[in-house]
Design a protein around this motif. Structure first.
Motif, PDB file in Angstrom:
ATOM      1  N   GLU A 270       0.834  -1.196   0.000  1.00  0.00           N
ATOM      2  CA  GLU A 270       0.000   0.000   0.000  1.00  0.00           C
ATOM      3  C   GLU A 270       0.868   1.246   0.000  1.00  0.00           C
ATOM      4  O   GLU A 270       2.080   1.182   0.226  1.00  0.00           O
ATOM      5  CB  GLU A 270      -0.925   0.025   1.221  1.00  0.00           C
ATOM      6  CG  GLU A 270      -0.196   0.164   2.548  1.00  0.00           C
ATOM      7  CD  GLU A 270      -1.165   0.266   3.721  1.00  0.00           C
ATOM      8  OE1 GLU A 270      -2.276   0.806   3.534  1.00  0.00           O
ATOM      9  OE2 GLU A 270      -0.794  -0.185   4.833  1.00  0.00           O
ATOM     10  N   PHE A 284      -2.926   3.634  -3.221  1.00  0.00           N
ATOM     11  CA  PHE A 284      -3.323   2.263  -3.522  1.00  0.00           C
ATOM     12  C   PHE A 284      -3.234   1.400  -2.260  1.00  0.00           C
ATOM     13  O   PHE A 284      -2.525   1.724  -1.305  1.00  0.00           O
ATOM     14  CB  PHE A 284      -2.423   1.660  -4.610  1.00  0.00           C
ATOM     15  CG  PHE A 284      -0.972   1.592  -4.212  1.00  0.00           C
ATOM     16  CD1 PHE A 284      -0.463   0.471  -3.576  1.00  0.00           C
ATOM     17  CD2 PHE A 284      -0.118   2.665  -4.452  1.00  0.00           C
ATOM     18  CE1 PHE A 284       0.866   0.412  -3.183  1.00  0.00           C
ATOM     19  CE2 PHE A 284       1.214   2.610  -4.060  1.00  0.00           C
ATOM     20  CZ  PHE A 284       1.704   1.486  -3.435  1.00  0.00           C
ATOM     21  N   ASN A 286      -3.302  -2.998  -1.955  1.00  0.00           N
ATOM     22  CA  ASN A 286      -3.498  -4.281  -2.627  1.00  0.00           C
ATOM     23  C   ASN A 286      -3.850  -5.352  -1.597  1.00  0.00           C
ATOM     24  O   ASN A 286      -3.041  -6.189  -1.239  1.00  0.00           O
ATOM     25  CB  ASN A 286      -2.234  -4.658  -3.409  1.00  0.00           C
ATOM     26  CG  ASN A 286      -1.860  -3.594  -4.418  1.00  0.00           C
ATOM     27  OD1 ASN A 286      -2.672  -3.166  -5.220  1.00  0.00           O
ATOM     28  ND2 ASN A 286      -0.608  -3.139  -4.365  1.00  0.00           N
ATOM     29  N   ASN A 323      -0.394  -5.880  -8.576  1.00  0.00           N
ATOM     30  CA  ASN A 323      -0.555  -4.552  -9.157  1.00  0.00           C
ATOM     31  C   ASN A 323       0.796  -4.080  -9.695  1.00  0.00           C
ATOM     32  O   ASN A 323       1.710  -3.817  -8.925  1.00  0.00           O
ATOM     33  CB  ASN A 323      -1.077  -3.577  -8.099  1.00  0.00           C
ATOM     34  CG  ASN A 323      -1.503  -2.246  -8.694  1.00  0.00           C
ATOM     35  OD1 ASN A 323      -1.279  -1.968  -9.868  1.00  0.00           O
ATOM     36  ND2 ASN A 323      -2.117  -1.414  -7.877  1.00  0.00           N
TER      37      ASN A 323
END
Length: 353
Positions: A270, A284, A286, A323
């Motif tokens: 993150e 973000f 994940n 990602n």
């Protein structure tokens, strides 16, 4: 997994220093300009650590987190055991190649607006997504004609250029090779611009040419050295992400060098990343059950490392999601794609001056 997290630059730099000082790896090859880096390294005495970084690497690499690595490269360049510095990318990254080409055009009276003409390659790429082929063809033909003319003039006038404008035969060969690659990079039709897996053909050709440069550097320049390759996950992977059949740099290297090649994929759970193509800051996390970043996360560690040969971890042989910001979410089987996985819990935007 992204070019926009500062912790990756810092961690990779520290890994390189360790591999160099403890394990005798003494050549670092970047996913940056073949001509820019190799021309600069040949004249490294003229560069400070910062100018060596900033005139040879893509802009997203020019961050504070990587500065200590370039201080090490510069310091060791004066020693009997240097940390050699090279690059494989056929995309020109910064000012060194451009400066050389400007001088060559001036001496040989080649009519070119170097600042703008070297950007035709990227304009062509952007036009690949336009249903009207006019500008794509225009940019392609202009770039190919310029590079073909430049190649002819360079070859025909070698005795004029060396050593007056180009100081030695090594630099001549680097410039010639890079110009040749520019022709190959754009030599395809508009109708063929996307592959069967919907990859842009110019990028697929780019990676095949990067592999040819890698082999040239390894065999011609540094045949006895242990090599570190710095690149995005997609460029250094051994296997493939699902639904992609086009070969990229790491696929070629793995098939050519076999077990001599070790591929380490890097991920982040993150945080914030900087998207280098538009400078947008994106947050973000994940955290999905099938996300590799979530599967690897260990809150008691600053980062988590896993060897993909570890038989006691079942998900290494299953399909996971990760990602990779420049490529979006990708799915793959970890042990087929990488030898090792390294995940950090939190990432932040790199620091730039």
């Amino acid at each position: 997994s992204t070019h926009g997290v500062g912790e990756f630059y810092e961690l990779k730099s520290k890994l390189i220093e360790y591999l160099y000082t403890k394990l005798d790896f003494n050549l670092i090859i970047f996913e940056s300009g073949f001509a820019d880096i190799n021309l600069a390294w040949d004249e490294v005495v003229q560069f400070s650590p910062q100018s060596l970084r900033d005139t040879t690497l893509f802009g997203n690499f020019q961050c504070q987190e990587i500065a200590p690595l370039f201080e090490l490269i510069k310091e060791k360049s004066k020693q009997p055991d240097p940390l050699y510095y090279s690059g494989v990318d056929v995309q020109s990254t910064n000012g060194v190649f451009k400066s050389k080409i400007k001088n060559i055009c001036s001496v040989l009276s080649i009519q070119a607006d170097v600042e703008n003409d070297l950007g035709l390659y990227f304009k062509m790429y952007r036009e690949a997504y336009n249903t009207d082929s006019t500008k794509f063809i225009q940019y392609r033909d202009s770039y190919m004609n310029l590079m073909s003319q430049m190649l002819d003039e360079i070859v025909q006038n070698k005795n004029t250029l060396v050593p007056n404008i180009i100081p030695n035969d090594f630099q001549f060969q680097v410039i010639k090779r890079h110009v040749e690659s520019q022709i190959s990079l754009v030599n395809f039709d508009y109708s063929d611009r996307f592959t069967d897996d919907n990859s842009y053909l110019g990028f697929v050709i780019r990676d095949s040419l990067m592999f040819e440069n890698f082999k040239w550097i390894q065999t011609k320049l540094y045949p006895d050295e242990k090599i570190i390759l710095w690149g995005h996950n997609s460029h250094i992977e051994k296997g493939y992400v699902n639904n992609r059949t086009s070969k990229w740099l790491g696929n070629y290297i793995s098939q050519h060098y076999g077990d001599e090649y070790y591929s380490l994929g890097m991920f982040v759970y993150e945080g914030d990343t900087r998207l280098h193509w538009n400078n947008e800051i994106k947050s973000f996390k994940n955290a999905g059950e099938s996300n590799l970043e979530s599967l690897m996360l260990n809150n008691e560690m600053k980062f988590s490392f896993v060897s993909t040969s570890a038989k006691e971890i079942p998900w290494l042989n299953s399909e996971v999601i990760a990602n990779e910001f420049e490529n979006g979410e990708v799915t793959f089987v970890p042990h087929l794609r990488f030898d090792g996985l390294l995940t950090i819990p939190k990432g932040s935007v790199p620091e730039y001056e």
